[in-house]
Design a protein around this motif. Structure first.
Motif, PDB file in Angstrom:
ATOM      1  N   LYS A  78       0.816  -1.214   0.000  1.00 29.40           N
ATOM      2  CA  LYS A  78       0.000   0.000   0.000  1.00 29.40           C
ATOM      3  C   LYS A  78       0.854   1.270   0.000  1.00 29.40           C
ATOM      4  O   LYS A  78       0.505   2.264  -0.637  1.00 29.40           O
ATOM      5  CB  LYS A  78      -0.940   0.005   1.213  1.00 29.40           C
ATOM      6  CG  LYS A  78      -2.192  -0.847   1.021  1.00 29.40           C
ATOM      7  CD  LYS A  78      -3.122  -0.722   2.219  1.00 29.40           C
ATOM      8  CE  LYS A  78      -4.465  -1.363   1.913  1.00 29.40           C
ATOM      9  NZ  LYS A  78      -5.229  -0.617   0.906  1.00 29.40           N
ATOM     10  N   LEU A  79       1.983   1.234   0.702  1.00 27.39           N
ATOM     11  CA  LEU A  79       2.837   2.415   0.791  1.00 27.39           C
ATOM     12  C   LEU A  79       3.945   2.430  -0.261  1.00 27.39           C
ATOM     13  O   LEU A  79       4.631   3.430  -0.414  1.00 27.39           O
ATOM     14  CB  LEU A  79       3.461   2.509   2.183  1.00 27.39           C
ATOM     15  CG  LEU A  79       2.502   2.884   3.320  1.00 27.39           C
ATOM     16  CD1 LEU A  79       3.267   3.006   4.629  1.00 27.39           C
ATOM     17  CD2 LEU A  79       1.781   4.180   3.029  1.00 27.39           C
TER      18      LEU A  79
ATOM     19  N   HIS B 136       8.657  12.131  -1.020  1.00 31.06           N
ATOM     20  CA  HIS B 136       8.361  10.720  -1.276  1.00 31.06           C
ATOM     21  C   HIS B 136       9.406  10.186  -2.252  1.00 31.06           C
ATOM     22  O   HIS B 136       9.527  10.692  -3.371  1.00 31.06           O
ATOM     23  CB  HIS B 136       6.963  10.595  -1.880  1.00 31.06           C
ATOM     24  CG  HIS B 136       6.423   9.198  -1.860  1.00 31.06           C
ATOM     25  ND1 HIS B 136       6.968   8.191  -2.640  1.00 31.06           N
ATOM     26  CD2 HIS B 136       5.399   8.621  -1.178  1.00 31.06           C
ATOM     27  CE1 HIS B 136       6.294   7.076  -2.449  1.00 31.06           C
ATOM     28  NE2 HIS B 136       5.335   7.305  -1.558  1.00 31.06           N
TER      29      HIS B 136
ATOM     30  N   SER C  75      -3.334  12.821   0.162  1.00 34.52           N
ATOM     31  CA  SER C  75      -2.943  11.406   0.250  1.00 34.52           C
ATOM     32  C   SER C  75      -1.439  11.235   0.110  1.00 34.52           C
ATOM     33  O   SER C  75      -0.835  10.379   0.768  1.00 34.52           O
ATOM     34  CB  SER C  75      -3.671  10.589  -0.828  1.00 34.52           C
ATOM     35  OG  SER C  75      -5.066  10.628  -0.634  1.00 34.52           O
TER      36      SER C  75
ATOM     37  N   LYS D  10       0.961   9.287   2.674  1.00 34.18           N
ATOM     38  CA  LYS D  10       1.797   8.161   2.245  1.00 34.18           C
ATOM     39  C   LYS D  10       3.278   8.455   2.440  1.00 34.18           C
ATOM     40  O   LYS D  10       4.060   7.552   2.787  1.00 34.18           O
ATOM     41  CB  LYS D  10       1.512   7.828   0.781  1.00 34.18           C
ATOM     42  CG  LYS D  10       0.145   7.207   0.550  1.00 34.18           C
ATOM     43  CD  LYS D  10      -0.062   6.892  -0.928  1.00 34.18           C
ATOM     44  CE  LYS D  10      -1.410   6.226  -1.181  1.00 34.18           C
ATOM     45  NZ  LYS D  10      -1.629   5.912  -2.604  1.00 34.18           N
TER      46      LYS D  10
ATOM     47  N   LEU E  33       5.551   6.008   4.659  1.00 30.60           N
ATOM     48  CA  LEU E  33       6.659   5.301   4.022  1.00 30.60           C
ATOM     49  C   LEU E  33       7.988   5.672   4.674  1.00 30.60           C
ATOM     50  O   LEU E  33       8.820   4.791   4.946  1.00 30.60           O
ATOM     51  CB  LEU E  33       6.692   5.621   2.522  1.00 30.60           C
ATOM     52  CG  LEU E  33       7.835   4.987   1.720  1.00 30.60           C
ATOM     53  CD1 LEU E  33       7.781   3.473   1.816  1.00 30.60           C
ATOM     54  CD2 LEU E  33       7.790   5.431   0.259  1.00 30.60           C
TER      55      LEU E  33
ATOM     56  N   ILE F  22      -2.461   1.639   8.900  1.00 29.35           N
ATOM     57  CA  ILE F  22      -2.915   2.512   7.809  1.00 29.35           C
ATOM     58  C   ILE F  22      -4.269   2.029   7.302  1.00 29.35           C
ATOM     59  O   ILE F  22      -4.586   0.836   7.328  1.00 29.35           O
ATOM     60  CB  ILE F  22      -1.904   2.543   6.630  1.00 29.35           C
ATOM     61  CG1 ILE F  22      -1.695   1.145   6.031  1.00 29.35           C
ATOM     62  CG2 ILE F  22      -0.599   3.184   7.016  1.00 29.35           C
ATOM     63  CD1 ILE F  22      -0.921   1.154   4.733  1.00 29.35           C
TER      64      ILE F  22
ATOM     65  N   ILE G 289      -5.820   3.025   3.862  1.00 29.70           N
ATOM     66  CA  ILE G 289      -5.672   3.765   2.606  1.00 29.70           C
ATOM     67  C   ILE G 289      -6.239   2.932   1.476  1.00 29.70           C
ATOM     68  O   ILE G 289      -5.989   1.731   1.387  1.00 29.70           O
ATOM     69  CB  ILE G 289      -4.184   4.073   2.297  1.00 29.70           C
ATOM     70  CG1 ILE G 289      -3.580   4.919   3.409  1.00 29.70           C
ATOM     71  CG2 ILE G 289      -4.031   4.782   0.972  1.00 29.70           C
ATOM     72  CD1 ILE G 289      -2.101   5.158   3.238  1.00 29.70           C
TER      73      ILE G 289
ATOM     74  N   ASP H 113      -6.954   7.646   5.350  1.00 27.86           N
ATOM     75  CA  ASP H 113      -7.238   8.468   4.175  1.00 27.86           C
ATOM     76  C   ASP H 113      -8.746   8.560   3.945  1.00 27.86           C
ATOM     77  O   ASP H 113      -9.456   7.546   3.974  1.00 27.86           O
ATOM     78  CB  ASP H 113      -6.554   7.854   2.941  1.00 27.86           C
ATOM     79  CG  ASP H 113      -6.516   8.815   1.767  1.00 27.86           C
ATOM     80  OD1 ASP H 113      -6.593  10.034   1.994  1.00 27.86           O
ATOM     81  OD2 ASP H 113      -6.401   8.334   0.624  1.00 27.86           O
TER      82      ASP H 113
END
Length: 848
Positions: free
Chosen positions: A37-38, A338, A377, A381, A385, A412, A414, A450
């Protein structure tokens, strides 16, 4: 309930681990597909791509989340130390990282032996381990402290490496002198092989003379034997053994009887050779067997080094750093990006807006609101992460003055988790996640949700979300939540521990700014975005009326506050920029005034000194003139002569004054002339280059620019020239040559100009090997070695070399051959003969 045991992948010295180091405690990572997911699974794959060996990739696959600060700190320090090696240190050994552990375990059984191919890999990899240990031993004591701890108790017996060297050569072949018996067998083999070839050639010549051999054919190999092609009608013309025939049946391939018996003897000798090689390998394996456990530890160490190196390379790629450990309960990340988003945007030359985020005991749960596609979002994230990477011991792309804390639990919620198999809707899946959060969250938990409360009727969904939020807050958990619900924004302003944040939006350009601003809620800008895309205005007007205008006014107030603050920030930035410019201007003029004052004082002092000198000189001349007139007693002729001398003195003084004025005028114009002079110098230099290279012809004596290298121009081909230097013909660019005077004596020329070159070439010749082993190297490392090797081969006029790259299906072999095609001096290349390595070796022939 999802439980995971934290595996301590902290790589202390492999032989000094104890149960305390592997302290197990319960941590919770939820859900089970947290990494997917991340995007951490992609991070894992990118790190694995940097590994040289499967050992390193295995360690990458075993990366685990840890909640022990000392383990995390050790892993981070190891990565940082290796990053420093890659950026600032000397060349680190990074080839031949082969894993021989399975082979070593297999030969623990007495009577077994190491295979020949494995022996070559054993030799190469043990040399790599030895070089790595030597690298750290030679480094300064205060450097690479954590990495040096890994090499403690790692032992590679010198006898094993020297034993490998004695048995196997650089091509992976058993040496002739590996034993006395093997040397004798191979001597007999070579003798028999020459005899077979001699007899076969004699029979072939006789058959060809008799007309039994088809046109345009020659001796060839069938079933490992040298045979002669004969017409089918003449197949019995010479006695022998038929090994094969052509597809048409018109040609048969016959081994002459005279060489048939010799070939059988060769087969017997080859069997003896194989038996002797096995005997040598068994003896060597018996010597290795007592050290197998130490060698297995050494190979584990090699895998760890490969793993840490891969992490360091990835850290450099994403510009990662090591944050500080938080002294309190919260964290403060600055300039975070990110990593996957940054890698993607960097390829497209797009900017990534950095994230600043701070959570502490007073503000533990942040509610982020703002327009859709505004970065809410991504913010969530990025935080999740980076927290996970940090607790896996990976450097993260944040400012080094950021502070991170260690959590035991990461949750999480999400994305869409609806499931037809389990009869779950989107909202049901969210409720199940919230149920898990409420049951297991505590003060050591970081959760991320989220679009909190969406998926059902807004008023009811918002109420459930608000009650859930209050319960999580009472558990003193830390969290990030994205939402559009106004009741949650209002609650965040009232309830201690909660606070609002907004993703900024440019209301004039109607585009998101992707920047988080903490302290106030954000607007969804639903009506503005709808208007921007051309949504029907009459529908929007009715929508505003149906909403009662209250929510719209609330959004408009938020928008106005954001706009006002942005304008104030821009004005403040503008004022600060102007103030900086003014400060620099004032400083510039202050410095200039100081310099002018210094120049003025110096000029006045020089002028006074010169004036005083002139006055003193004038007084001396006048006094001398008066004295001479008196001594001449007013003699007219003498007086006239003295007056003429006085006039000459006056003229000399005038000339000094005029010269002073010229110097002053020249100094005033020096700045203007400086630029023009520089241009003229550049033009003159170009003219000199052109003049030096024009008109050169074979036989001229020339010099290579920037060196003392002298020689005789041998020939010119286009823009290239060949120069005879100490009887060595060198190729260089014609533009690099200038005409030189002929040396007085050839001996003096050679000694003064070329002794260093000859010494260098002789050194290269002494160290040059006719084969280059690139197996186990990465493409960039292999190409660097190959280019240097080919250049040396051409300088030394080598006619033939061998490139070892292995028989795998990797990219190394085609890349090597692509480069060889680009070298004009290479006449041809191709696979080595089967008995010399076949497709695993490329033979290269140079044009000489």
């Amino acid at each position: 309930m999802k439980f995971k045991k934290a595996r301590s992948l902290h790589f202390f010295s492999p032989n000094s681990l104890n149960k305390t180091d592997f302290h197990y405690f319960c941590i919770m990572i939820y859900p089970s597909n947290f990494e997917q997911k991340l995007g951490f699974d992609i991070i894992r794959n990118l790190i694995a791509e940097n590994c040289i060996s499967d050992m390193g990739k295995t360690f990458v696959s075993n990366i685990r989340f840890s909640a022990k600060a000392n383990i995390i700190n050790t892993l981070l320090t190891q990565s940082q130390e290796f990053t420093n090696i890659l950026i600032f240190g000397e060349s680190f050994p990074s080839s031949n990282f082969f894993d021989l552990r399975k082979e070593l375990i297999r030969v623990k059984l007495p009577g077994t032996y190491i295979e020949q191919e494995s022996l070559f890999d054993l030799k190469s990899s043990l040399l790599a381990i030895k070089n790595i240990l030597g690298f750290f031993n030679k480094s300064e004591e205060q450097n690479f402290i954590e990495l040096k701890k890994l090499s403690e108790n790692i032992y590679v017996p010198k006898e094993i490496i020297s034993g490998c060297e004695k048995i196997i050569d650089d091509k992976g072949e058993i040496r002739d002198n590996a034993s006395q018996e093997l040397s004798e067998i191979r001597h007999k083999l070579n003798s028999k092989a020459r005899q077979v070839l001699r007899e076969t050639k004699k029979a072939f010549a006789q058959a060809k003379k008799s007309g039994w051999v088809p046109d345009n054919t020659d001796m060839t190999i069938r079933n490992g034997r040298t045979v002669i092609p004969l017409r089918a009608s003449d197949k019995r013309a010479i006695g022998g053994f038929i090994h094969d025939e052509s597809s048409t049946g018109q040609t048969v391939f016959v081994e002459p009887a005279v060489s048939f018996e010799l070939s059988n003897q060769i087969r017997e000798l080859e069997n003896e050779e194989r038996r002797e090689i096995i005997k040598i390998l068994i003896d060597f394996t018996n010597d290795v067997r007592p050290f197998i456990n130490e060698l297995i530890s050494a190979y584990r160490y090699l895998g760890i080094i490969d793993f840490i190196r891969a992490k360091a390379l990835f850290s450099i790629k994403i510009k990662a750093d090591i944050p500080k450990f938080s002294n309190g309960d919260g964290f403060d990340i600055k300039n975070a990006v990110h990593p996957l988003l940054w890698l993607t945007h960097s390829k497209n030359n797009k900017e990534v807006v950095p994230l600043d985020l701070k959570l502490d005991n007073e503000n533990r749960i942040l509610l982020i609101s703002g327009p859709n596609a505004g970065g809410k979002s991504v913010c969530l994230k990025t935080t999740g992460l980076l927290q996970y990477m940090f607790q896996c011991g990976l450097p993260i792309p944040v400012s080094p003055n950021s502070e991170m804390r260690v959590f035991k639990n990461l949750f999480i919620d999400i994305g869409d988790e609806q499931s037809l198999e389990n009869d779950l809707s989107t909202y049901s899946s969210h409720l199940l996640n919230m149920k898990y959060f409420l049951r297991h969250a505590n003060a050591e938990t970081l959760f991320m949700i989220d679009e909190f409360g969406t998926g059902t009727e807004p008023q009811l969904g918002g109420s459930i979300a608000e009650a859930t939020l209050e319960s999580l807050n009472k558990k003193e958990s830390f969290g990030l939540i994205t939402t559009h619900y106004s009741n949650l924004k209002i609650a965040a302003d009232k309830i201690p521990g909660l606070f609002n944040g907004a993703m900024l939006f440019d209301s004039k350009e109607m585009k998101p700014l992707y920047r988080l601003q903490m302290g106030k809620p954000g607007s969804s800008f639903a009506f503005e975005i709808a208007k921007k895309i051309g949504f029907p205005s009459y529908v929007l007007n009715r929508a505003k009326k149906k909403s009662g205008g209250k929510h719209v006014r609330f959004d408009q107030q938020l928008q106005q506050l954001e706009t006002d603050k942005m304008m104030l920030q821009k004005q403040k930035q503008k004022v600060e920029t102007t103030d900086d410019q003014l400060s620099r201007t004032v400083e510039k003029y202050t410095n200039l005034l100081t310099e002018l004052e210094k120049s003025k004082k110096q000029f006045i002092a020089d002028a006074k000194e010169e004036a005083l000198r002139i006055i003193e000189s004038s007084n001396k001349v006048v006094e001398r003139t008066i004295r001479e007139i008196k001594e001449a007693q007013a003699d007219k002729a003498k007086t006239k002569e003295i007056r003429e001398q006085l006039e000459k003195s006056k003229d000399a003084l005038r000339e000094i004054k005029n010269e002073r004025e010229k110097i002053k005028e020249k100094n005033e114009k020096i700045k203007e002339k400086r630029g023009k002079t520089q241009d003229k110098d550049t033009e003159a230099a170009n003219d000199k280059i052109t003049e030096g290279t024009s008109g050169l012809a074979p036989g001229d004596h020339v010099r290579v620019k920037g060196t003392d290298m002298l020689g005789e121009l041998h020939s010119i081909s286009g823009d290239e020239a060949f120069v005879n230097v100490n009887d060595i013909k060198l190729k260089t660019s014609l533009r690099k040559l200038v005409r030189a005077k002929k040396p007085k004596t050839k001996t003096k020329l050679l000694k003064s100009s070329f002794s260093g070159i000859a010494k260098d070439i002789n050194q290269k010749a002494a160290n040059f090997r006719l084969s280059l082993d690139l197996r186990g190297m990465r493409v960039d490392e292999a190409m660097s070695e190959l280019q240097r090797y080919v250049d040396d081969a051409m300088i030394l006029s080598i006619k033939e070399v061998s490139i070892l790259h292995g028989k795998g299906n990797g990219i190394l072999r085609p890349v090597i051959r692509e480069y060889l095609r680009s070298v004009d001096e290479i006449l041809s290349f191709g696979d080595a003969p089967l008995d010399q390595g076949g497709a695993g070796i490329t033979k290269v022939f140079f044009d000489r």
